[in-house]
Design a protein around this motif. Sequence first.
Motif, short mmCIF file in Angstrom:
data_model
loop_
_atom_site.label_atom_id
_atom_site.label_comp_id
_atom_site.label_asym_id
_atom_site.label_seq_id
_atom_site.Cartn_x
_atom_site.Cartn_y
_atom_site.Cartn_z
N LEU A 1 14.30 -3.81 1.05
CA LEU A 1 13.02 -4.41 1.41
C LEU A 1 12.15 -3.49 2.25
O LEU A 1 10.99 -3.21 1.91
N TYR A 2 12.68 -3.02 3.37
CA TYR A 2 11.87 -2.22 4.29
C TYR A 2 11.57 -0.84 3.72
O TYR A 2 10.51 -0.26 4.00
N LEU A 3 12.46 -0.29 2.92
CA LEU A 3 12.21 1.00 2.31
C LEU A 3 11.11 0.90 1.25
O LEU A 3 10.27 1.79 1.12
N VAL B 1 8.70 -8.27 -2.76
CA VAL B 1 10.14 -8.01 -2.84
C VAL B 1 10.92 -9.16 -2.20
O VAL B 1 11.97 -9.58 -2.70
N ARG B 2 10.40 -9.67 -1.10
CA ARG B 2 11.09 -10.78 -0.42
C ARG B 2 11.07 -12.05 -1.28
O ARG B 2 12.06 -12.80 -1.32
N VAL C 1 -1.54 -2.95 0.72
CA VAL C 1 -0.51 -2.50 -0.23
C VAL C 1 0.89 -2.65 0.38
O VAL C 1 1.82 -3.15 -0.27
N SER C 2 1.07 -2.20 1.61
CA SER C 2 2.39 -2.29 2.23
C SER C 2 2.80 -3.74 2.45
O SER C 2 3.95 -4.12 2.22
N SER C 3 1.86 -4.57 2.88
CA SER C 3 2.18 -5.98 3.12
C SER C 3 2.53 -6.69 1.81
O SER C 3 3.50 -7.47 1.75
#
Length: 324
Positions: free
Chosen positions: A286-288, A29-30, A21-23
Amino acid sequence: MAAGRYLLRRAGFALLLVAVVSSASLVLVRLAPGDATAAEALEMTAEERARVRAQLGLDRPLLAQYVDWASHAVRLDFGQSFLYARPVSDLLGERARNTAVLASSALVLATLIGLPLGVLTGSRPDTIGAAVTRALSLLALSVPPLVAALLLVLLAARTGWMPVGGMTSLAAASGTWGAWLSDVARHVPLPALALALPFAATLERVQSEAVADAVAEPFVRAARARGLTYGDAVRRHAWRASLRPVLGIYGLIIGSLFSGSFIVEVVTAWPGLGRLMFDALRARDLYLVAGTAATGAAFLALGTLIADALLALADPRVAEEREP
């Protein structure tokens, strides 16, 4: 032994769920058009945009950026938030605590409302109370969370019974710990009720069907033949036998609540994970986004794991049935 292997497999699946999920969130988003520096409200020169993109790793190939992020994420370092200019891990910790307060309250409400009503409608389906309960349950399931939250906010605004939004008032921030806790307790009921109603209705439906099936089992009829009243037979035997399907969905409910409710948190201005995800997506942070998705998936996986453990405890046959 079978239960231990069963839970280990479920824990491995939970870790895989969080990673996927996180990946996927980071990659999607990227890959989407634009980035965090593309907002029109950000008055930046070309050089400033280039510098920010370099800080966020947006000038690097996707694979290189992902490998770098993943190597830090396994150490719970999710990078720096562009929107808040703070470490993502710090933001996640704060918002996860806020969501946990709201989710715990909603879970208690849903359980206290849904399970007793489910036992009532399942064991005495022909009564007026059961008919009314089923109608209200259908209504709670049919009304979208957005509408329910807006109606409760409107009711609070008209009556003044509860604060209409937020987790605390401004005055409580500078008060004592007891005053702050009391203020939070005044703000919790409205969003907690908006979250709890559909889950309470779901629990009522599942519990009702499970109790109705259990009441028809031979061991319940045998208990009544030994002299137990119908109510005692339901409480002592049928209810415990009905727990398996209820616990089967309990993990999903726990995970859904603790991963943050996007709609309810936005409508009631509750500063939790759902609201944080909304802000992160809007800002293309992105990271958030990836960190919030990882936290939500972790809560969902943990809820499912807890439900699996309770299910194996209540019915050891579950672990044996799923042994290869």
